[in-house]
Design a protein around this motif. Structure first.
Motif, PDB file in Angstrom:
ATOM      1  N   ALA A 156       0.856  -1.187   0.000  1.00 23.98           N
ATOM      2  CA  ALA A 156       0.000   0.000   0.000  1.00 23.98           C
ATOM      3  C   ALA A 156       0.894   1.240   0.000  1.00 23.98           C
ATOM      4  O   ALA A 156       1.936   1.260   0.653  1.00 23.98           O
ATOM      5  N   ILE A 157       0.472   2.239  -0.752  1.00 22.00           N
ATOM      6  CA  ILE A 157       1.155   3.531  -0.745  1.00 22.00           C
ATOM      7  C   ILE A 157       0.135   4.564  -0.313  1.00 22.00           C
ATOM      8  O   ILE A 157      -0.950   4.666  -0.909  1.00 22.00           O
ATOM      9  N   ASN A 158       0.474   5.298   0.744  1.00 21.88           N
ATOM     10  CA  ASN A 158      -0.441   6.288   1.331  1.00 21.88           C
ATOM     11  C   ASN A 158      -1.805   5.667   1.614  1.00 21.88           C
ATOM     12  O   ASN A 158      -2.840   6.224   1.272  1.00 21.88           O
ATOM     13  N   ASP A 159      -1.772   4.484   2.206  1.00 25.47           N
ATOM     14  CA  ASP A 159      -2.969   3.736   2.630  1.00 25.47           C
ATOM     15  C   ASP A 159      -3.849   3.264   1.476  1.00 25.47           C
ATOM     16  O   ASP A 159      -4.982   2.854   1.693  1.00 25.47           O
ATOM     17  N   LYS A 160      -3.348   3.290   0.253  1.00 26.18           N
ATOM     18  CA  LYS A 160      -4.097   2.781  -0.892  1.00 26.18           C
ATOM     19  C   LYS A 160      -3.391   1.533  -1.418  1.00 26.18           C
ATOM     20  O   LYS A 160      -2.232   1.593  -1.823  1.00 26.18           O
ATOM     21  N   LYS A 161      -4.108   0.400  -1.397  1.00 30.01           N
ATOM     22  CA  LYS A 161      -3.523  -0.854  -1.836  1.00 30.01           C
ATOM     23  C   LYS A 161      -3.162  -0.790  -3.314  1.00 30.01           C
ATOM     24  O   LYS A 161      -3.984  -0.400  -4.142  1.00 30.01           O
ATOM     25  N   GLN A 162      -1.912  -1.176  -3.629  1.00 29.04           N
ATOM     26  CA  GLN A 162      -1.418  -1.163  -4.999  1.00 29.04           C
ATOM     27  C   GLN A 162      -1.439  -2.550  -5.627  1.00 29.04           C
ATOM     28  O   GLN A 162      -1.353  -2.669  -6.835  1.00 29.04           O
ATOM     29  N   GLY A 163      -1.500  -3.593  -4.801  1.00 26.70           N
ATOM     30  CA  GLY A 163      -1.511  -4.959  -5.310  1.00 26.70           C
ATOM     31  C   GLY A 163      -0.697  -5.858  -4.412  1.00 26.70           C
ATOM     32  O   GLY A 163      -0.097  -5.425  -3.432  1.00 26.70           O
ATOM     33  N   ALA A 164      -0.694  -7.152  -4.757  1.00 30.00           N
ATOM     34  CA  ALA A 164       0.086  -8.143  -4.019  1.00 30.00           C
ATOM     35  C   ALA A 164       1.379  -8.383  -4.784  1.00 30.00           C
ATOM     36  O   ALA A 164       1.359  -8.625  -5.992  1.00 30.00           O
ATOM     37  N   LEU A 165       2.503  -8.332  -4.080  1.00 31.67           N
ATOM     38  CA  LEU A 165       3.810  -8.458  -4.706  1.00 31.67           C
ATOM     39  C   LEU A 165       4.420  -9.828  -4.394  1.00 31.67           C
ATOM     40  O   LEU A 165       4.842 -10.073  -3.278  1.00 31.67           O
ATOM     41  N   PRO A 166       4.460 -10.719  -5.387  1.00 34.83           N
ATOM     42  CA  PRO A 166       5.112 -12.016  -5.192  1.00 34.83           C
ATOM     43  C   PRO A 166       6.618 -11.893  -5.440  1.00 34.83           C
ATOM     44  O   PRO A 166       7.118 -10.819  -5.785  1.00 34.83           O
ATOM     45  N   THR A 167       7.321 -12.990  -5.297  1.00 26.50           N
ATOM     46  CA  THR A 167       8.755 -12.970  -5.570  1.00 26.50           C
ATOM     47  C   THR A 167       9.004 -12.833  -7.073  1.00 26.50           C
ATOM     48  O   THR A 167       8.164 -13.154  -7.893  1.00 26.50           O
ATOM     49  N   ILE A 188       5.689  10.211   1.355  1.00 26.32           N
ATOM     50  CA  ILE A 188       4.782   9.086   1.109  1.00 26.32           C
ATOM     51  C   ILE A 188       5.067   7.960   2.104  1.00 26.32           C
ATOM     52  O   ILE A 188       6.172   7.842   2.622  1.00 26.32           O
ATOM     53  N   LYS A 189       4.039   7.167   2.323  1.00 25.52           N
ATOM     54  CA  LYS A 189       4.143   6.017   3.220  1.00 25.52           C
ATOM     55  C   LYS A 189       3.930   4.749   2.400  1.00 25.52           C
ATOM     56  O   LYS A 189       2.911   4.603   1.735  1.00 25.52           O
ATOM     57  N   ILE A 190       4.922   3.844   2.461  1.00 24.50           N
ATOM     58  CA  ILE A 190       4.826   2.554   1.784  1.00 24.50           C
ATOM     59  C   ILE A 190       4.718   1.489   2.864  1.00 24.50           C
ATOM     60  O   ILE A 190       5.525   1.473   3.794  1.00 24.50           O
ATOM     61  N   GLU A 191       3.741   0.608   2.735  1.00 27.62           N
ATOM     62  CA  GLU A 191       3.540  -0.447   3.729  1.00 27.62           C
ATOM     63  C   GLU A 191       3.491  -1.811   3.062  1.00 27.62           C
ATOM     64  O   GLU A 191       2.950  -1.956   1.964  1.00 27.62           O
ATOM     65  N   SER A 192       4.053  -2.808   3.749  1.00 28.62           N
ATOM     66  CA  SER A 192       3.898  -4.207   3.328  1.00 28.62           C
ATOM     67  C   SER A 192       3.053  -4.900   4.391  1.00 28.62           C
ATOM     68  O   SER A 192       3.286  -4.731   5.582  1.00 28.62           O
ATOM     69  N   MET A 193       2.048  -5.660   3.933  1.00 32.44           N
ATOM     70  CA  MET A 193       1.109  -6.321   4.846  1.00 32.44           C
ATOM     71  C   MET A 193       0.773  -7.706   4.312  1.00 32.44           C
ATOM     72  O   MET A 193       0.828  -7.931   3.107  1.00 32.44           O
ATOM     73  N   LYS A 194       0.427  -8.601   5.219  1.00 33.59           N
ATOM     74  CA  LYS A 194       0.031  -9.923   4.780  1.00 33.59           C
ATOM     75  C   LYS A 194      -1.197 -10.405   5.542  1.00 33.59           C
ATOM     76  O   LYS A 194      -2.289 -10.384   5.041  1.00 33.59           O
ATOM     77  N   ASP A 195      -0.997 -10.857   6.766  1.00 35.67           N
ATOM     78  CA  ASP A 195      -2.093 -11.417   7.556  1.00 35.67           C
ATOM     79  C   ASP A 195      -1.777 -11.275   9.038  1.00 35.67           C
ATOM     80  O   ASP A 195      -0.833 -10.587   9.420  1.00 35.67           O
ATOM     81  N   TYR A 196      -2.558 -11.946   9.845  1.00 38.50           N
ATOM     82  CA  TYR A 196      -2.416 -11.861  11.296  1.00 38.50           C
ATOM     83  C   TYR A 196      -1.039 -12.335  11.771  1.00 38.50           C
ATOM     84  O   TYR A 196      -0.505 -11.830  12.761  1.00 38.50           O
ATOM     85  N   ASN A 216       3.541  -5.987   9.853  1.00 37.79           N
ATOM     86  CA  ASN A 216       3.516  -4.966   8.810  1.00 37.79           C
ATOM     87  C   ASN A 216       4.780  -4.122   8.918  1.00 37.79           C
ATOM     88  O   ASN A 216       5.271  -3.861  10.007  1.00 37.79           O
ATOM     89  N   GLN A 217       5.293  -3.695   7.785  1.00 38.06           N
ATOM     90  CA  GLN A 217       6.456  -2.827   7.743  1.00 38.06           C
ATOM     91  C   GLN A 217       6.057  -1.520   7.066  1.00 38.06           C
ATOM     92  O   GLN A 217       5.267  -1.515   6.125  1.00 38.06           O
ATOM     93  N   THR A 218       6.621  -0.410   7.551  1.00 38.94           N
ATOM     94  CA  THR A 218       6.323   0.901   6.993  1.00 38.94           C
ATOM     95  C   THR A 218       7.627   1.597   6.631  1.00 38.94           C
ATOM     96  O   THR A 218       8.588   1.565   7.386  1.00 38.94           O
ATOM     97  N   LEU A 219       7.639   2.221   5.470  1.00 43.17           N
ATOM     98  CA  LEU A 219       8.775   2.999   4.997  1.00 43.17           C
ATOM     99  C   LEU A 219       8.252   4.367   4.571  1.00 43.17           C
ATOM    100  O   LEU A 219       7.292   4.454   3.804  1.00 43.17           O
ATOM    101  N   TRP A 220       8.866   5.415   5.085  1.00 42.23           N
ATOM    102  CA  TRP A 220       8.517   6.778   4.703  1.00 42.23           C
ATOM    103  C   TRP A 220       9.587   7.295   3.747  1.00 42.23           C
ATOM    104  O   TRP A 220      10.785   7.162   4.010  1.00 42.23           O
ATOM    105  N   LEU A 221       9.156   7.895   2.643  1.00 35.98           N
ATOM    106  CA  LEU A 221      10.075   8.483   1.660  1.00 35.98           C
ATOM    107  C   LEU A 221       9.608   9.885   1.298  1.00 35.98           C
ATOM    108  O   LEU A 221       8.407  10.128   1.184  1.00 35.98           O
ATOM    109  N   ASN A 222      10.559  10.771   1.109  1.00 41.47           N
ATOM    110  CA  ASN A 222      10.276  12.087   0.540  1.00 41.47           C
ATOM    111  C   ASN A 222      10.629  12.004  -0.931  1.00 41.47           C
ATOM    112  O   ASN A 222      11.790  11.793  -1.276  1.00 41.47           O
ATOM    113  N   VAL A 223       9.620  12.140  -1.798  1.00 44.38           N
ATOM    114  CA  VAL A 223       9.850  11.977  -3.231  1.00 44.38           C
ATOM    115  C   VAL A 223       9.649  13.299  -3.952  1.00 44.38           C
ATOM    116  O   VAL A 223       8.808  14.112  -3.564  1.00 44.38           O
TER     117      VAL A 223
END
Length: 139
Positions: free
Chosen positions: A46-57, A70-78, A82-89
């Motif tokens: 998700a970027i800025n709380d908007k899901k962009q899709g599922a990223l496989p290997t 901007i805020k980039i997050e990786s999420m999966k399940d319980y 979750n990981q969050t990365l902040w970037l100034n673009v």
């Protein structure tokens, strides 16, 4: 007739069919990628709380986005953290984010970190684009 056949070839060679060029006018581009990992599963990005899709290997996604923080997050399940990365673009720039799965005894995490352009370009040569990911504007 020959001209009609050469035009698509010329467009392909010059990269006009390829969306890897510059970000759209006034936007920044973020490319998030994962290399091949054994036994890994897709994570939602998700970027800025908007899901962009599922990223496989062995895939990457690219998103054109409005400049700023901007805020980039990786999420999966319980069972995953979750990981969050902040970037100034900045407009007109491309930013690369590498994702690597970290597996612990009880949890999984997709670690995300910014990466230099040279290293990212070398690693992206072996990675395919995410089929469902399209260049989209996110704010």
């Amino acid at each position: 007739m020959k001209v009609m056949l050469l035009i698509p070839l010329w467009l392909l060679i010059t990269g006009l069919f390829d969306d890897q060029g510059q970000p759209r006018n006034g936007q920044a581009r973020v490319i998030i990628y994962r290399q091949r990992e054994f036994g890994s599963t897709p994570y939602d990005i998700a970027i800025n709380d908007k899901k962009q899709g599922a990223l496989p290997t062995n895939r990457y996604m690219q998103v054109d986005i409005l400049p700023g923080r901007i805020k980039i997050e990786s999420m999966k399940d319980y069972f995953s953290d979750n990981q969050t990365l902040w970037l100034n673009v900045q407009a007109g720039h491309t930013y690369y984010v590498k994702a690597v799965e970290d597996i612990d005894f009880l949890s999984r995490t997709l670690l995300i970190a910014p990466i230099g352009e040279d290293q990212a370009q070398r690693e992206l040569r072996k990675i395919k684009p995410l089929e469902t990911a399209s260049t989209s504007s996110t704010n």
